[in-house]
Design a protein around this motif. Structure first.
Motif: not given
Length: 169
Positions: A27, A29, A33-35, A68, A88, A90
């Motif tokens: 994922f 991000k 803020g949208e993933t 990460h 996730t 970033n």
């Protein structure tokens, strides 16, 4: 309500069925803020991931960094298998740290610090130290333009102050 939750369950099961066994789901991000979920082959490298995210966000690769668990992902050749499943990542802005460098004199072979404001030449856009800040000292390419501009300004001033003799009084 049941139909909506049933449809969501079918979508998630369909996406998990389409994911190949040799793939990794991560994922991403982004800044707002949208993933974004991504299913990638397990042999995908971080440089390929950078390219994919760059294309998705329409940003040049140097304008963002991947992070990460608080660590920047900088090794371009290492595969994504070093990340845990469903990790996730970033997208962050690049680090702009460090002390600002002192402006140096742009005159050839001069290493002195440039003077602020008075050392900026508006004709050649250079930054000069106290020894080279004058147009003649740094052999400015705009010196002739400066002289012509000054000459025209002085000529206009003299013409405006000229006395006119009135005859016939």
């Amino acid at each position: 309500m049941r139909s909506r939750s049933a449809s969501n369950a079918s979508i998630s099961s369909a996406s998990s069925e389409t994911a190949a066994i040799g793939s990794t789901q991560i994922f991403v991000k982004i800044f707002n803020g949208e993933t974004i979920p991504l299913n990638l082959p397990s042999d995908t490298t971080f440089s390929t991931l950078y390219h994919l995210i760059s294309l998705r966000l329409s940003l040049p690769m140097l304008s963002f960094r991947l992070q990460h668990a608080g660590h920047h992902l900088t090794s371009p050749t290492s595969p994504l298998t070093s990340l845990p499943a469903n990790a996730t990542i970033n997208v962050t802005s690049p680090i702009r740290g460090g002390v600002a460098k002192k402006a140096r004199c742009t005159f050839k072979d001069c290493k002195d610090a440039a003077q602020r404001i008075v050392g900026d030449c508006t004709f050649c856009q250079g930054h000069f130290c106290g020894k080279h800040r004058m147009l003649e000292d740094h052999k400015c390419s705009g010196l002739e333009d400066c002289k012509k501009e000054s000459h025209d300004r002085n000529a206009d001033k003299l013409n405006s102050e000229r006395t006119i003799v009135v005859k016939g009084i």
